[in-house]
Scaffold this active site. Structure first.
Site, PDB file in Angstrom:
ATOM      1  N   HIS A 239      98.056  60.827  39.660  1.00 48.98           N
ATOM      2  CA  HIS A 239      98.491  61.005  38.267  1.00 48.98           C
ATOM      3  C   HIS A 239      98.172  62.424  37.770  1.00 48.98           C
ATOM      4  O   HIS A 239      99.068  63.224  37.607  1.00 48.98           O
ATOM      5  CB  HIS A 239      97.907  59.967  37.295  1.00 48.98           C
ATOM      6  CG  HIS A 239      98.293  58.567  37.621  1.00 48.98           C
ATOM      7  ND1 HIS A 239      99.599  58.151  37.663  1.00 48.98           N
ATOM      8  CD2 HIS A 239      97.538  57.468  37.952  1.00 48.98           C
ATOM      9  CE1 HIS A 239      99.651  56.871  37.995  1.00 48.98           C
ATOM     10  NE2 HIS A 239      98.413  56.428  38.183  1.00 48.98           N
ATOM     11  N   ASP A 290     103.364  53.698  42.882  1.00 47.89           N
ATOM     12  CA  ASP A 290     102.247  53.115  42.129  1.00 47.89           C
ATOM     13  C   ASP A 290     102.469  51.641  41.808  1.00 47.89           C
ATOM     14  O   ASP A 290     102.205  50.781  42.628  1.00 47.89           O
ATOM     15  CB  ASP A 290     101.974  53.943  40.865  1.00 47.89           C
ATOM     16  CG  ASP A 290     100.634  53.609  40.238  1.00 47.89           C
ATOM     17  OD1 ASP A 290      99.863  52.842  40.855  1.00 47.89           O
ATOM     18  OD2 ASP A 290     100.333  54.103  39.136  1.00 47.89           O
TER      19      ASP A 290
HETATM   20 ZN    ZN Z   1      97.562  53.304  41.072  1.00 42.64          ZN
END
Ligand code: ZN
Length: 406
Positions: A239, A290
């Site tokens: 991220h 993700d």
């Molecule tokens: Zn994750």
């Protein structure tokens, strides 16, 4: 090109050998999904009523985590990985933290869930990097509760002892992770960061993580990781959405991988990370699905550029070559011999036709800027997807059945 024992032994341009198979359209190296959690696939398209936040979504994710057992997880992960293969993924990075049974009671074999994930990858025709995540607490000064108990080992030494029994093979490599600076105390970071292989961590997905980390330790999450020796060329931070200029300099200077997960960051209203700035500082970019809000890796690459455009109001923030580099970051998962069509590299190929409604008229060099359907996927010289169909069979049916069982 010629393939022997799953690797390219000859690559020539414009010279098909006698008896060669011709793949349709643009042919790219296989893609790496550097970050994902297979069980999150069960939440796709089910979390959008009543708005909510990252934190309310997390409660729904915990509810699925609570219900999974080895059989239902095998079915779900197999179908989820098969869906990724349909999108051109040849290496999956599974950030794995659902280790133990209900209430945190270990299975007789404490790596039962890892075995399940390895089997799922094998069945789905993808290679796997099992990123075994250490998870020790609910937050800064907060004990574990509810489903989090299934994620946790007794301490970092117990985690390390369990991980030490995991063995790599030709289809699976092992990596280590700290779930996040929220879930792992700083004193545990050197043990995890010292793992002999790739090391991963969720980093600054939410401003609240930064605020809580500064309040508890006097340092940002990036400073904390760096002070405890976690960051370097083996490290992937996932991220990096809310990183300040100091963190950008640190991540770039350490040559860390930064794994953007654009569809998830959009879905959870996380924000737009400074990916161009991170790349300019020296960080290497990778892509992950993700939470499996989608399974379109070319779409994730397009989103990396599109989000930059929205944030900067400039076009052309990344070149196609840079986006392809992010799509093929197998090295972040410990597979440095994968990701290019070149002699000595593993023979992974993705063919994207140019005669379909979504791609007709598209410049082959800009194919990632069009909606695409993958026709053929080859992993280690083996055909996994042909004519848009997975050799395993009807992936939609597998997903319906696996999610239905939950
Ligand atoms: Zn994750």
């Amino acid at each position: 090109m010629e393939v022997v024992d799953g690797a390219f032994t000859a690559v020539e341009i414009g010279a098909p050998a006698a008896g060669a198979s011709i793949l349709p359209g643009v042919v790219l190296p296989g893609f790496a999904d550097v970050h994902g959690h297979a069980f999150h696939r069960a939440l796709r398209g089910r979390t959008h009523d009543d708005g909510g936040t990252f934190w309310t979504w997390r409660e729904q994710m915990y509810a699925v985590a609570e219900r999974l057992d080895p059989d239902t997880y095998l079915a779900l992960a197999r179908a989820t990985y098969a869906e990724l293969a349909l999108a051109g993924v040849t290496t999956v990075g599974e950030f794995h933290y659902l280790h133990h049974g209900p209430g945190g009671v270990p299975y007789d074999d404490p790596n039962t869930m890892s075995t399940v994930l390895r089997q799922a990858a094998q069945d789905a025709g993808v290679r796997l990097t099992l990123i075994d995540a250490c998870y020790l607490r609910g937050g800064f000064g907060t004990p574990l509760s509810g489903p989090q108990l299934r994620f946790a080992d007794r301490g970092v030494d117990a985690w390390a002892a369990r991980v030490a029994t995991l063995k790599a093979d030709d289809h699976c490599r092992i990596a280590a992770a700290a779930h996040s600076v929220r879930a792992v105390p700083a004193e545990a970071l050197p043990t995890i960061g010292g793992f002999d292989g790739p090391v991963h961590v969720h980093l600054s997905e939410q401003p609240a993580e930064n605020d809580e980390c500064v309040a508890a330790t006097g340092r940002t999450p990036t400073q904390l990781l760096d002070d405890y020796g976690f960051l370097g060329p083996r490290a992937t931070v996932v991220h990096a959405t809310h990183v300040d200029p100091d963190a950008v300099r640190t991540l770039g200077g350490r040559r860390a991988w930064v794994c953007a997960c654009p569809s998830t960051e959009r879905d959870l209203a996380d924000g737009i990370g400074p990916m161009r700035t991170l790349a300019d500082a020296g960080a290497r970019l990778a892509l992950g699905t993700d939470q499996h809000v989608g399974a379109d890796l070319l779409g994730e690459a397009r989103a990396l550029e599109d989000d930059e455009r929205l944030g900067s109001r400039e076009r052309g923030r990344f070149t196609s070559a840079e986006l392809l580099g992010a799509l093929t970051a197998h090295e972040a998962l410990g597979w440095a011999d994968t990701g290019a069509i070149a002699v000595g590299q593993r023979a992974d190929l993705v063919a994207v036709p140019l005669d379909q409604p979504g791609t007709a008229g598209v410049d082959p060099g800009q194919v990632m800027f069009a909606p695409t359907n993958v026709d053929t996927v080859v992993r280690d010289g083996h055909v996994v997807v042909s004519g848009g169909r997975h050799v395993i069979g009807d992936v939609g049916r597998l997903l319906v059945d696996a999610i239905g069982a939950l």
